[in-house]
Design a protein around this motif. Sequence first.
Motif: not given
Length: 262
Positions: A27-31, A37-40, A42-48, A104-105
Amino acid sequence: MSNRTWAEWHAEHERTLADPHGFLAITSLNFLDATPRRFPDAPGEWSTGPDGVVVDLAQGESLTVDGAEVTGRHSFGVLPERGGVFPAFGDAVIEVAKRGGFDIIRPRHPSNELRLRFRGVPAYEPAEKWQLTGRYVPFDEPRDVTVGAAVEGLEHVYESPGRVEFEALGTPLALTVFNGRTPGSFFALFTDETSGVTTYAANRSLAIDAPAADGTVTLDFNQATNLVCAYTDFATCPLPPAENRLPVAVEAGEKIPYERQP
């Protein structure tokens, strides 16, 4: 390959594409970067960062990782290129991966409209004339080959052990090959004169079994497949090296997906 065997192979390929957590479910590609950052989808805030991908799950949020429920802050560590893990939540999963050097997620939801609308892959009828015999010619040393990607600005690096020389429609041709999924096997990314006309413009892929002792290989272009970027804009697929643009019309294998046709 008989028509019946080809039909079974093609049907299995379609079933894989239609998997509830396959590429059509993305449903999305996120770098990711250092900013959480939070994405609509997926749960959680993601970083690397230097220690790899991290998710911070808020109260009431959780993921299932390797069969165990995790809450709060969870580190996935440093992921290898083209590697990934698939934590689950509800009926969905999140692909956490590294592509082209970037973390990515890609959330994958079975209810994604692209997957629900999927009605198979159009293809040429199999023809014996596209079952070709070639010869594998190894390089003196394997070479790293850098190719572009379906995502602008992204590059992939593959090790190439050599090339396959063959003839089609009376024309001598060659393909730079990369290492395949099983030991000794190869795959080739290519375009040809049908690309952008009846077949997907950017690329197709051909799996090639390990060569015989004398270097002989079989190239069955009836099994030329689309990469997933042919179906979804959320793919990071590699593009063929320049020398793999074949100056003949390979009227075999999979065609432009229904989803990309006008």
